[in-house]
Design a protein around this motif. Sequence first.
Motif, mmCIF file in Angstrom:
data_model
loop_
_atom_site.group_PDB
_atom_site.id
_atom_site.type_symbol
_atom_site.label_atom_id
_atom_site.label_comp_id
_atom_site.label_asym_id
_atom_site.label_seq_id
_atom_site.Cartn_x
_atom_site.Cartn_y
_atom_site.Cartn_z
ATOM 1 N N TRP A 32 8.299 12.163 -6.175
ATOM 2 C CA TRP A 32 8.345 10.959 -5.337
ATOM 3 C C TRP A 32 7.259 11.149 -4.284
ATOM 4 N N PRO A 33 6.251 10.247 -4.209
ATOM 5 C CA PRO A 33 5.006 10.558 -3.501
ATOM 6 C C PRO A 33 4.949 10.226 -2.013
ATOM 7 N N ASP A 34 6.066 9.881 -1.388
ATOM 8 C CA ASP A 34 6.011 9.417 0.000
ATOM 9 C C ASP A 34 6.068 10.579 0.991
ATOM 10 N N PHE A 35 5.046 11.412 0.956
ATOM 11 C CA PHE A 35 4.977 12.555 1.852
ATOM 12 C C PHE A 35 4.610 12.134 3.285
ATOM 13 N N LEU A 53 1.980 8.181 -8.099
ATOM 14 C CA LEU A 53 1.248 7.139 -7.375
ATOM 15 C C LEU A 53 1.161 5.865 -8.210
ATOM 16 N N ALA A 54 0.977 6.020 -9.522
ATOM 17 C CA ALA A 54 0.909 4.849 -10.395
ATOM 18 C C ALA A 54 2.276 4.176 -10.530
ATOM 19 N N TYR A 55 3.355 4.964 -10.551
ATOM 20 C CA TYR A 55 4.687 4.358 -10.543
ATOM 21 C C TYR A 55 4.898 3.581 -9.245
ATOM 22 N N GLY A 56 4.360 4.105 -8.145
ATOM 23 C CA GLY A 56 4.439 3.386 -6.878
ATOM 24 C C GLY A 56 3.720 2.053 -6.941
ATOM 25 N N THR A 57 2.559 2.024 -7.593
ATOM 26 C CA THR A 57 1.839 0.761 -7.776
ATOM 27 C C THR A 57 2.658 -0.207 -8.627
ATOM 28 N N GLY A 92 0.795 -1.224 0.000
ATOM 29 C CA GLY A 92 0.000 0.000 0.000
ATOM 30 C C GLY A 92 0.822 1.265 0.000
ATOM 31 N N GLN A 93 0.101 2.365 -0.132
ATOM 32 C CA GLN A 93 0.669 3.705 -0.067
ATOM 33 C C GLN A 93 -0.041 4.459 1.054
ATOM 34 N N SER A 94 0.726 5.004 1.987
ATOM 35 C CA SER A 94 0.131 5.637 3.167
ATOM 36 C C SER A 94 -0.722 6.850 2.817
ATOM 37 N N VAL A 95 -0.364 7.536 1.746
ATOM 38 C CA VAL A 95 -1.218 8.628 1.261
ATOM 39 C C VAL A 95 -1.364 8.497 -0.247
ATOM 40 N N ALA A 96 -2.577 8.678 -0.729
ATOM 41 C CA ALA A 96 -2.863 8.667 -2.161
ATOM 42 C C ALA A 96 -3.804 9.835 -2.453
ATOM 43 N N GLY A 97 -5.108 9.628 -2.253
ATOM 44 C CA GLY A 97 -6.040 10.744 -2.405
ATOM 45 C C GLY A 97 -5.701 11.901 -1.480
ATOM 46 N N GLY A 132 5.821 8.913 4.420
ATOM 47 C CA GLY A 132 6.583 7.682 4.519
ATOM 48 C C GLY A 132 6.177 6.668 3.465
ATOM 49 N N ASN A 133 6.990 5.628 3.312
ATOM 50 C CA ASN A 133 6.710 4.569 2.343
ATOM 51 C C ASN A 133 6.260 3.312 3.071
ATOM 52 N N ARG A 134 5.049 2.864 2.770
ATOM 53 C CA ARG A 134 4.546 1.619 3.350
ATOM 54 C C ARG A 134 5.095 0.416 2.594
ATOM 55 N N SER A 135 5.032 0.466 1.255
ATOM 56 C CA SER A 135 5.491 -0.667 0.436
ATOM 57 C C SER A 135 6.048 -0.130 -0.890
ATOM 58 N N PRO A 136 7.035 -0.802 -1.453
ATOM 59 C CA PRO A 136 7.745 -1.967 -0.935
ATOM 60 C C PRO A 136 9.042 -1.609 -0.207
ATOM 61 N N VAL A 137 9.330 -0.305 -0.042
ATOM 62 C CA VAL A 137 10.561 0.094 0.639
ATOM 63 C C VAL A 137 10.423 -0.067 2.146
ATOM 64 N N ALA A 138 9.186 0.085 2.652
ATOM 65 C CA ALA A 138 8.900 -0.084 4.074
ATOM 66 C C ALA A 138 9.764 0.826 4.935
ATOM 67 N N ASP A 139 9.743 2.111 4.625
ATOM 68 C CA ASP A 139 10.532 3.101 5.353
ATOM 69 C C ASP A 139 9.658 4.305 5.652
ATOM 70 N N SER A 140 9.212 4.393 6.895
ATOM 71 C CA SER A 140 8.293 5.473 7.278
ATOM 72 C C SER A 140 8.977 6.830 7.342
ATOM 73 N N THR A 141 10.316 6.853 7.262
ATOM 74 C CA THR A 141 11.037 8.126 7.349
ATOM 75 C C THR A 141 11.237 8.778 5.982
ATOM 76 N N LEU A 142 10.899 8.071 4.910
ATOM 77 C CA LEU A 142 11.038 8.672 3.590
ATOM 78 C C LEU A 142 10.114 9.878 3.441
ATOM 79 N N CYS A 143 10.539 10.830 2.642
ATOM 80 C CA CYS A 143 9.778 12.070 2.449
ATOM 81 C C CYS A 143 9.425 12.236 0.974
#
Length: 515
Positions: free
Chosen positions: A355-358, A397-401, A294-299, A360-371
Motif C-alpha cells: 500500500w503506497p501511501d508512505f 502506484l498503478a493500483y492507486g491510479t 494525485g499521489q503525494s509520493v510516486a517517484g 498519506g493519501n491525497r486521492s481518493p481517500v483524502a487521508d493524510s494520516t494513512l501510512c
Amino acid sequence: MLERTALEQLLSQTLEKLEVTKSVDVSDVKGLGFDATCSLVVLDRDGKPLAINHDGENERNVIMWMDHRAWEEAEVINRTRHDVLKYVGGKISLEMEIPKILWIKQNLPETWQNVGHFFDLPDFLTWKATGSLSRSVCSLACKFCFQANDQERTWNDDFLCKVGLVELTQDNHQNIGNVVLNPGEPCGQGLTHESAADLDLNPGTAVGTSVVDAYAGCLGTLGCSTGISSIDGGSSPPNLDKDKCVHGIETRLAMICGTSTCHMALSKEPLFCNGIWGPYYSTMIAGYWNNEAGQSVAGKLIDYMIETHPALPQLKDISRKSNKTLYDTLSDHLKIKAGAKNIPIEELTKNLHVWPDFHGNRSPVADSTLCGMISGLTLCSGLQDLAALYLAVIQALAYGTRHIIESLEASGHSIKGIYACGGLSKNQLYIQTHSNITGLPVILPDKTESVLLGAAMLGAQACKYYTSEQVLEAMGGTGSVVWPQKETFSYHEKKYKVFKNMLEHQKLYREIMNN
C-alpha cells in the motif's frame, strides 16, 4: 533593488545556463511563461522574504508543497464543513495554502504581524518578472479556495472568517490577490528592465499568467496527437488516431508523474467527486472544469525503497559496470528471475503486496494520516529481493491510479486514455504496468519535456500568437501509444482486491488500537 533570496539567486544561476537566448535573436522571443510547484512564498510589505520557521531565518521563506506541518489546521478547517470545501473533494488538503497560512498565524506571530504578500510560487515568479501583483486563477482556485465559476470570481469572506483568517479579507484581499487572470493572459507590461537584463531579453516581452507545474504538464500533454506510431502491447488499439486535438479531450486523463503524481480530468460541466480536488473552472483551459487527483509520493517512493535497501551498493556497482540506470538494472533482474521461474514478470509479486501511501493519501481517500504497508517480506536482502519490491511498488502506484480513475468515473467522467508526462513516464515498466492495471492505452508525447511545453504555451498566448482554444492543437505535437496486455488482466484483478483490502485492514488496525 531588493536583496535577492536564495531562491532568486538559484533561479538566476539557472537562467544563466540557458542557451536559448544565445542561439536566437532576442527580438524573435515574443513571450514566455512560468510554472512552478504550488509552494507558499511569504513576503513582507516591502516584498522582502519573511521566515516560515521558528529560527527566524528570513531566507527560508517558502513552505514546500509536500510539507505536512499544517495537518491540525487542515482538520480545523474541515470541521467547519463549509460549502467551499465541496470544491476540494469535501476535505481540504494540508498541502494547500490556506491550512499553511493558518499554521503561520498560529505558530509564527512575528511573521504574521509583518506579512505583506502570500504567493503561490508560480505567481511569485510572474511578479518577479513583471512587477505585477496579479494572480493566476489556477493557483488561487486550486490552492487558496478562491471561488471561480462561469458566473463569477470571488473570495468567500465567510469561509476565510470561519477558519480564522479574517485578516485576509482586509484591504480588498491585498495579501492574497485581488487581480485574477486566466492562464496565459498577459501579466502587467511584460518583463521589467531588471528581469529582462537577467534573461537577456527585451524589456516589455510578454509574460503569460502562470500555472502550477502539473497544470503546465497537462497542457503540454493533452494536445498530443496519437497518429504517428504505436508501441506493441498486445491488444488491438481503439481508433484514437482520428480524434481532433480538443474533440474527445474530456475522455483523456493527464498523468503528470515524477516525485509525486497528479491526475487531471476535464469536463464541460462541474463534476464533484469525494476525495478528489475540484471541480475548478478555467484553471487550465478556458471554459473547462477540471478535477485534480494525485499521489503525494510516486517517484519519491520508488527511490526511497531503492535507497534504503541493503542491496543498494550491489545495484550501484552492477549499474555502473553495465552503464545502465538503477531502474534498468532492476528491470533486467526481474526478467532473469521470471525466466528462471518460467512465469510472467507480473507474477513475481504474487505474495508481495504494497500500500503506497508512505506520505498519506491525497486521492481518493483524502487521508493524510494513512501510512505505507508491505505484506510478504522475508529475510532475503539481495538484489533479486530489491527488484521484486521495486516491481511491487510500481504495481501499487498503478493500483492507486486505477482507484482514482474508478472514483472519477463514479462522479461522471469517462476515461478512455491516459496521457503521461514527467520523469516516471520515461520508465517503461512503470508505463506498461499502468496500462495493464487500468486496462487503458497510455499516450507518451514525443516531446520529452511536456511541462516546459505547457509553460511555452502560456507565453504563446500572452503575445497573442495563439488563443487558448488554438494553442493545444497548434503546439501539442505527436506521440506514441502503449497498449494494455490483456493476458495480465486476471492476475491484476486479484492483486487489486488485495490492494483495496490493505486499506480496510489499516483502518481496522487503527480502530483496534484506538479502542
